[in-house]
Design a protein around this motif. Sequence first.
Motif, PDB file in Angstrom:
ATOM      1  N   THR A  84      96.091  46.916 -18.036  1.00 18.43           N
ATOM      2  CA  THR A  84      94.604  46.269 -18.598  1.00 18.43           C
ATOM      3  C   THR A  84      94.602  46.403 -16.791  1.00 18.43           C
ATOM      4  O   THR A  84      94.829  46.991 -15.962  1.00 18.43           O
ATOM      5  CB  THR A  84      95.801  44.754 -18.505  1.00 18.43           C
ATOM      6  OG1 THR A  84      96.980  44.655 -17.166  1.00 18.43           O
ATOM      7  CG2 THR A  84      96.942  44.668 -19.398  1.00 18.43           C
ATOM      8  N   GLY A  85      93.171  45.503 -16.687  1.00 20.86           N
ATOM      9  CA  GLY A  85      92.283  45.867 -15.717  1.00 20.86           C
ATOM     10  C   GLY A  85      93.172  45.434 -14.478  1.00 20.86           C
ATOM     11  O   GLY A  85      93.083  45.195 -13.563  1.00 20.86           O
ATOM     12  N   ALA A  88      95.745  47.379 -13.192  1.00 21.53           N
ATOM     13  CA  ALA A  88      94.859  48.112 -11.711  1.00 21.53           C
ATOM     14  C   ALA A  88      94.459  47.183 -10.887  1.00 21.53           C
ATOM     15  O   ALA A  88      94.626  48.502  -9.332  1.00 21.53           O
ATOM     16  CB  ALA A  88      93.846  48.348 -12.715  1.00 21.53           C
ATOM     17  N   ALA A 202      85.962  47.848 -14.566  1.00 26.63           N
ATOM     18  CA  ALA A 202      86.320  46.737 -15.408  1.00 26.63           C
ATOM     19  C   ALA A 202      84.973  47.676 -16.718  1.00 26.63           C
ATOM     20  O   ALA A 202      84.854  47.953 -18.107  1.00 26.63           O
ATOM     21  CB  ALA A 202      86.635  45.979 -16.189  1.00 26.63           C
ATOM     22  N   SER A 228      89.112  50.701 -10.139  1.00 33.31           N
ATOM     23  CA  SER A 228      89.968  50.308 -11.272  1.00 33.31           C
ATOM     24  C   SER A 228      88.853  51.116 -12.447  1.00 33.31           C
ATOM     25  O   SER A 228      87.592  50.497 -12.264  1.00 33.31           O
ATOM     26  CB  SER A 228      90.561  48.736 -11.387  1.00 33.31           C
ATOM     27  OG  SER A 228      91.048  48.312 -10.489  1.00 33.31           O
ATOM     28  N   GLY A 230      87.777  51.415 -16.115  1.00 33.86           N
ATOM     29  CA  GLY A 230      87.761  50.804 -17.275  1.00 33.86           C
ATOM     30  C   GLY A 230      87.457  51.230 -17.830  1.00 33.86           C
ATOM     31  O   GLY A 230      86.889  51.562 -18.839  1.00 33.86           O
ATOM     32  N   THR A 232      88.982  49.915 -21.920  1.00 35.19           N
ATOM     33  CA  THR A 232      89.261  49.547 -23.592  1.00 35.19           C
ATOM     34  C   THR A 232      87.786  48.594 -23.561  1.00 35.19           C
ATOM     35  O   THR A 232      87.935  48.162 -24.681  1.00 35.19           O
ATOM     36  CB  THR A 232      90.303  47.739 -22.690  1.00 35.19           C
ATOM     37  OG1 THR A 232      91.522  48.609 -21.798  1.00 35.19           O
ATOM     38  CG2 THR A 232      90.911  47.162 -23.400  1.00 35.19           C
ATOM     39  N   GLU A 240      93.529  51.752 -18.863  1.00 31.58           N
ATOM     40  CA  GLU A 240      92.599  51.675 -17.826  1.00 31.58           C
ATOM     41  C   GLU A 240      93.038  52.753 -17.327  1.00 31.58           C
ATOM     42  O   GLU A 240      94.069  52.999 -16.633  1.00 31.58           O
ATOM     43  CB  GLU A 240      92.351  50.062 -17.585  1.00 31.58           C
ATOM     44  CG  GLU A 240      92.237  48.967 -18.200  1.00 31.58           C
ATOM     45  CD  GLU A 240      90.950  48.258 -18.563  1.00 31.58           C
ATOM     46  OE1 GLU A 240      90.121  48.205 -17.556  1.00 31.58           O
ATOM     47  OE2 GLU A 240      89.959  48.187 -19.548  1.00 31.58           O
TER      48      GLU A 240
END
Length: 370
Positions: A84-85, A88, A202, A228, A230, A232, A240
């Motif tokens: 998941t973000g 991250a 993200a 991070s 991304g 997704t 991620e």
Amino acid sequence: MKEPTFRPAPAPETFNPAEPAEFAPVNFASDNVTGVAPEILEAIVEANRPQGAWPYGNDDVTGGLNERFSELFDTEAIVYPVATGTAANALCLSLVAQPFNTVYCLKHSHTNEDEGGAPEFYTNGAKLVPVPAADGKMTAAALEAAIGEVGGGGARLPHVMEAAAVSIAQVTECGTVYSVDEVQDICAVARANGLFVHLDGARFANAVAALGCEPSEITWQAGIDLMSFGATKNGAMAAEAVLLFNEDLEETLSRRRMRGGHLFSKMRFVSAQLARYVEDGLWLQLAANANAMADRLAAGLAEIDEIAIEYPVDANMIFAALPGDIAERLRDAGFDFYDWGDPDRPNIRLVCAFNTDADDVDRFVEAARR
Ligand SMILES: Cc1ncc(COP(=O)(O)O)c(C=O)c1O
């Protein structure tokens, strides 16, 4: 320009797949309402080998990620896949902020308002300090002023919390994109004050596709220490990554990822998504469609007198103020989207995705115009 109140309304009642509308419901609420890009789904299937693979990231696909991302970013990059973000972001911040530190961010940033305190939890209590924003962006000047206000210097230590990092998002929460110069300026202020800079990417692909720059230019060359990354929202199922451009942070990341419960035993399935995502420019092709569809949608809506587009549409998100009867008509026609803020001057958010279809965009504009 006024900032919207980033409180998505509950999913609208009209979204009921059991009740077919005139045409299939089209959901512009977010870029995570979508399915998975076929290429990435194939990569997951390919990773599903009967002979299995070593667990906890000791498989070949995960083993190749550092090299792939190092090529992509034109520097040594260290990749830790997560799902998941939020994980991250929180892991990243835990590497650069101690419990007695502050992290500068924006009030409406995902880290500050949408992660349920995960950054504070993972850092064991570091404080997020909002900096004023314009069109969803932090400016170097606002950051400098904020640092001055809190007393970045050591004179009042240990009474004040000491600044340690800055976190910005690219694409921003208002759908705008920082230019390379803007990121460089923020990083220069951070560097002059001894702060790390974290990028919440993200929607990083949408930003790179919009800027048409190299990933390196907008990240480590501009002064970003860690990000991070991304995937997704742009076609992966759940993938991620924490991406480090500073190898000194890796040992701590390794321990924190385990402690935080993000060392997947079947890591290869997350890694396979990331590996395919950045292969042959897929990530930028997918993002280019999302951005092009948002452009098309914004251009169509801009021609309707009662509708005002709130921020520059730099990537794949549109914030629009429109009368309630138009919103109702759109929902009746089978479109879904989030309400976003001000009940007196309804604000909606529309997000285009890697698989948004031009016909759906045109039908949306048509339904809004009628
Ligand atoms: C700017 C930003 N950062 C991070 C995230 C990641 O969140 P999640 O934990 O839902 O993957 C999101 C998702 O909405 C986002 O918009």
